[in-house]
Design an enzyme around this catalytic site. Sequence first.
Site, PDB file in Angstrom:
ATOM      1  N   TYR A 160     -33.225 -41.638  56.116  1.00  0.00           N
ATOM      2  CA  TYR A 160     -32.148 -41.422  55.146  1.00  0.00           C
ATOM      3  C   TYR A 160     -32.254 -42.428  53.993  1.00  0.00           C
ATOM      4  O   TYR A 160     -32.341 -42.066  52.832  1.00  0.00           O
ATOM      5  CB  TYR A 160     -30.773 -41.631  55.790  1.00  0.00           C
ATOM      6  N   GLU A 183     -33.699 -35.683  55.082  1.00  0.00           N
ATOM      7  CA  GLU A 183     -32.582 -36.632  55.051  1.00  0.00           C
ATOM      8  C   GLU A 183     -32.627 -37.596  53.861  1.00  0.00           C
ATOM      9  O   GLU A 183     -31.584 -37.974  53.323  1.00  0.00           O
ATOM     10  CB  GLU A 183     -32.501 -37.399  56.369  1.00  0.00           C
ATOM     11  N   GLN A 223     -25.378 -27.356  68.778  1.00  0.00           N
ATOM     12  CA  GLN A 223     -25.973 -28.331  67.858  1.00  0.00           C
ATOM     13  C   GLN A 223     -27.471 -28.269  68.132  1.00  0.00           C
ATOM     14  O   GLN A 223     -27.952 -28.824  69.112  1.00  0.00           O
ATOM     15  CB  GLN A 223     -25.401 -29.741  68.121  1.00  0.00           C
ATOM     16  N   GLY A 279     -21.705 -36.684  62.443  1.00  0.00           N
ATOM     17  CA  GLY A 279     -20.741 -36.634  61.362  1.00  0.00           C
ATOM     18  C   GLY A 279     -20.663 -35.203  60.864  1.00  0.00           C
ATOM     19  O   GLY A 279     -19.605 -34.597  60.782  1.00  0.00           O
ATOM     20  N   GLY A 280     -21.840 -34.688  60.553  1.00  0.00           N
ATOM     21  CA  GLY A 280     -21.895 -33.320  60.072  1.00  0.00           C
ATOM     22  C   GLY A 280     -23.236 -32.705  60.383  1.00  0.00           C
ATOM     23  O   GLY A 280     -24.195 -33.416  60.684  1.00  0.00           O
ATOM     24  N   MET A 281     -23.281 -31.382  60.335  1.00  0.00           N
ATOM     25  CA  MET A 281     -24.534 -30.655  60.526  1.00  0.00           C
ATOM     26  C   MET A 281     -24.564 -29.525  59.523  1.00  0.00           C
ATOM     27  O   MET A 281     -23.620 -28.727  59.441  1.00  0.00           O
ATOM     28  CB  MET A 281     -24.625 -30.144  61.963  1.00  0.00           C
ATOM     29  N   GLU A 282     -25.652 -29.467  58.785  1.00  0.00           N
ATOM     30  CA  GLU A 282     -25.766 -28.601  57.613  1.00  0.00           C
ATOM     31  C   GLU A 282     -26.053 -27.143  57.940  1.00  0.00           C
ATOM     32  O   GLU A 282     -26.875 -26.509  57.280  1.00  0.00           O
ATOM     33  CB  GLU A 282     -26.862 -29.163  56.705  1.00  0.00           C
ATOM     34  N   GLN A 317     -30.295 -28.973  65.967  1.00  0.00           N
ATOM     35  CA  GLN A 317     -31.248 -29.967  65.475  1.00  0.00           C
ATOM     36  C   GLN A 317     -31.301 -31.135  66.462  1.00  0.00           C
ATOM     37  O   GLN A 317     -30.244 -31.543  66.969  1.00  0.00           O
ATOM     38  CB  GLN A 317     -30.823 -30.510  64.108  1.00  0.00           C
TER      39      GLN A 317
HETATM   40  N1  BES Z   1     -28.892 -33.117  59.844  1.00  0.00           N
HETATM   41  C1  BES Z   1     -28.105 -34.264  60.101  1.00  0.00           C
HETATM   42  C2  BES Z   1     -27.669 -34.388  61.522  1.00  0.00           C
HETATM   43  C3  BES Z   1     -28.818 -34.521  62.508  1.00  0.00           C
HETATM   44  C4  BES Z   1     -29.874 -35.372  62.242  1.00  0.00           C
HETATM   45  C5  BES Z   1     -28.785 -33.824  63.673  1.00  0.00           C
HETATM   46  C6  BES Z   1     -30.913 -35.477  63.155  1.00  0.00           C
HETATM   47  C7  BES Z   1     -29.826 -33.924  64.586  1.00  0.00           C
HETATM   48  C8  BES Z   1     -30.897 -34.760  64.330  1.00  0.00           C
HETATM   49  C9  BES Z   1     -26.875 -34.318  59.204  1.00  0.00           C
HETATM   50  O1  BES Z   1     -27.078 -33.816  57.938  1.00  0.00           O
HETATM   51  C10 BES Z   1     -26.537 -35.770  59.015  1.00  0.00           C
HETATM   52  O2  BES Z   1     -27.348 -36.467  58.495  1.00  0.00           O
HETATM   53  N2  BES Z   1     -25.352 -36.191  59.425  1.00  0.00           N
HETATM   54  C11 BES Z   1     -24.909 -37.546  59.303  1.00  0.00           C
HETATM   55  C12 BES Z   1     -23.917 -37.687  58.203  1.00  0.00           C
HETATM   56  C13 BES Z   1     -24.432 -38.186  56.918  1.00  0.00           C
HETATM   57  C14 BES Z   1     -23.302 -38.431  55.943  1.00  0.00           C
HETATM   58  C15 BES Z   1     -25.340 -39.362  56.987  1.00  0.00           C
HETATM   59  C16 BES Z   1     -24.178 -37.925  60.563  1.00  0.00           C
HETATM   60  O3  BES Z   1     -23.939 -37.038  61.387  1.00  0.00           O
HETATM   61  O4  BES Z   1     -23.843 -39.082  60.733  1.00  0.00           O
HETATM   62 ZN    ZN Z   2     -28.406 -35.037  56.825  1.00  0.00          ZN
END
Ligand code: BES
Ligand code: ZN
Length: 629
Positions: free
Chosen positions: A408, A345, A161, A295-298, A163
């Site tokens: 976000y 975001e 991971q 939750g997820g990573m793009e 980011q």
């Molecule tokens: N890119 C982010 C995850 C992230 C943000 C990793 C900052 C490291 C630092 C990913 O796209 C994300 O925003 N995931 C969210 C889910 C989303 C539905 C809001 C999460 O993991 O909660």
């Molecule tokens: Zn995101």
Amino acid sequence: MKALYSLLLVPLFAGFTGLAANPATAAATDSVRDVHSYAEPDKVTTRHIHLDLDVDFAAHQLRGSATLSLQRLATAYDQLVLDTRALTISKVEAGRAGVLQPTTFSLDAADPILGSALRITLPKDADTVKISYASSPEASGLQWLTPAQTAGKKYPFMFSQAQAIHARSFIPLQDTPQVRVTYSAVIRTPKDLRAVMSADNDASVAATVSGATSEYKFKMPQAIPSYLIAIAAGDLAFKPMSARTGVWAEPVTLDAAVKEFADTEQMVVAAEKLYGPYAWGRYDLLILPPSFPFGGMENPRLTFATPTVIAGDKSLVSLIAHELAHSWSGNLVTNATWRDAWLNEGFTTYVENRIMEELYGRDRAVMEQALGRADLLEDFAKVDEKDRVLTPDLTGRDPDENFSRIPYEKGASLLFYLEDKYGRDKFDAFIKGYFNTFKFKTLTTEQFLAYAEKELLNKNQRGIKLAKLKEWLYQPGLPSDATQPESPAFAKVDEQLQAFVTGKKKAAALPTKQWTTHEWLRFLDGLPEKPTLAQMQDLDAAFKLTQNGNSEIAHAWLRAAIRADYKVAFPRLEQYLIQIGRRKLVIPLYKLLAQTPANKAWAIEVFKKAEPGYHPMTIGSAKKELGLN
Ligand code: BES
Ligand code: ZN
């Protein structure tokens, strides 16, 4: 320090005549100083990285080499500075056209946030450096799971991971979003384990097996920033969902995931209709074990996702819409520094909602907006006023520690506001043009501002003034005329909530039969700061909430249970905290538990049991909440 920082936000090329004179070096001309990297991308930039790595499950290490192809932007330059964190470097070679010679290097003392700068002596005409290295078993960007911590329980698992600034803990590189690279890789794993990457994963190509080792080859022909380089290895199987979408998961998880995410292709189609072609070829999902901290990573071509969104009823698939949306906002058009994270975001949260509306209708989309707005207000209250802006000063700060919903939801709120002011026709064309103009580039908030002024504000009458846009970007909180998400469904839930909390209605009399997950979340999040035990018992008896298997509903219920000190739910709370490692779901629970000495002591015991299954990031955040470091 502060004054210096804002000065540095002025595009550097303004003062670099040598650079501006050479338009061929466009990659770095609009760069600004990234305070989270030691790299000097205005002097030399990496174009391609070749990785040759062994995945060593016994030692918890990636070991091998990274070969960087360089492009010099400044002449008279004899040192390459790379980012590293806790890497063991055994050898560095440099040279030209494949002829490499050992060269000298030094590692600076480690900064707790940034890691160590690796300084490599670069011979005059060198265009290639090869670094032989191993990652630390404690690498901040990797997690090594024992078989017991996986769904299948038979094989170990490893995932990365990167980011925001963790790629440097498993690859020595220029770890700033301002440098985009293509990459290739040769990855060796124990024979039964498959490696996948944010690259071309061809399920039909079998590994090359020799002895106890399987070898996989990858190519990523599109240039991406370092935080999108990703790797995982485990007992992985693949099932297609459409010609270009599919799921990678442990075999026991695969079918449920394919069913849950069956709408993925339609999501890609919806996004393409709005914003133009999907640029990355395949769009696959990798479902990780439940300790995945996000939750997820793009990761391009291969979104990494938590299994906690497999609810059985597609109620949490906005996560997929979100990660898919990053294929435009973030992966194609990238924030220049982590201060500008809202460009990734905020845009993505907006695009996610447009995809959700397209697939599931306006009612659900507006409910999700309203839930997001509530999260925003909650997070505003948690941070200092100076951080309630879209461009927080992160100098000297760890981007992980300062993670919040503000980029976000405030970012998305700005875009909903502009959509409302200009109308969808004009606004959709503007966003599509923005993605097209900045594709495969990075930009700062200031570059966005200039583009929006020219392409949106100046081209339309009766719009808004530049000062309003600046208020959104640089002033704390929400402007007073921000658009309010109005959900009729939520208005009804709020009425029922009132009737319940004032004692006019018992739980069993609430009309919940048709409630979706979103309505439940609205209801549970709206419960009083301290619900009475009678209220908790009444709700639990009527709806079996302590037993609810939806990870978000359970989270909202457990929060209320902690506030109410409803001990009946604590065994379930313990199980939840041990089973799930997703930061967003577990950290708020530890935070609430830490508020009373008795609950805090209990939480520390639970944490000790859960810790071996948590990702380093989740461990760090949980320890902070529990005062353990
Ligand atoms: N890119 C982010 C995850 C992230 C943000 C990793 C900052 C490291 C630092 C990913 O796209 C994300 O925003 N995931 C969210 C889910 C989303 C539905 C809001 C999460 O993991 O909660
Ligand atoms: Zn995101």
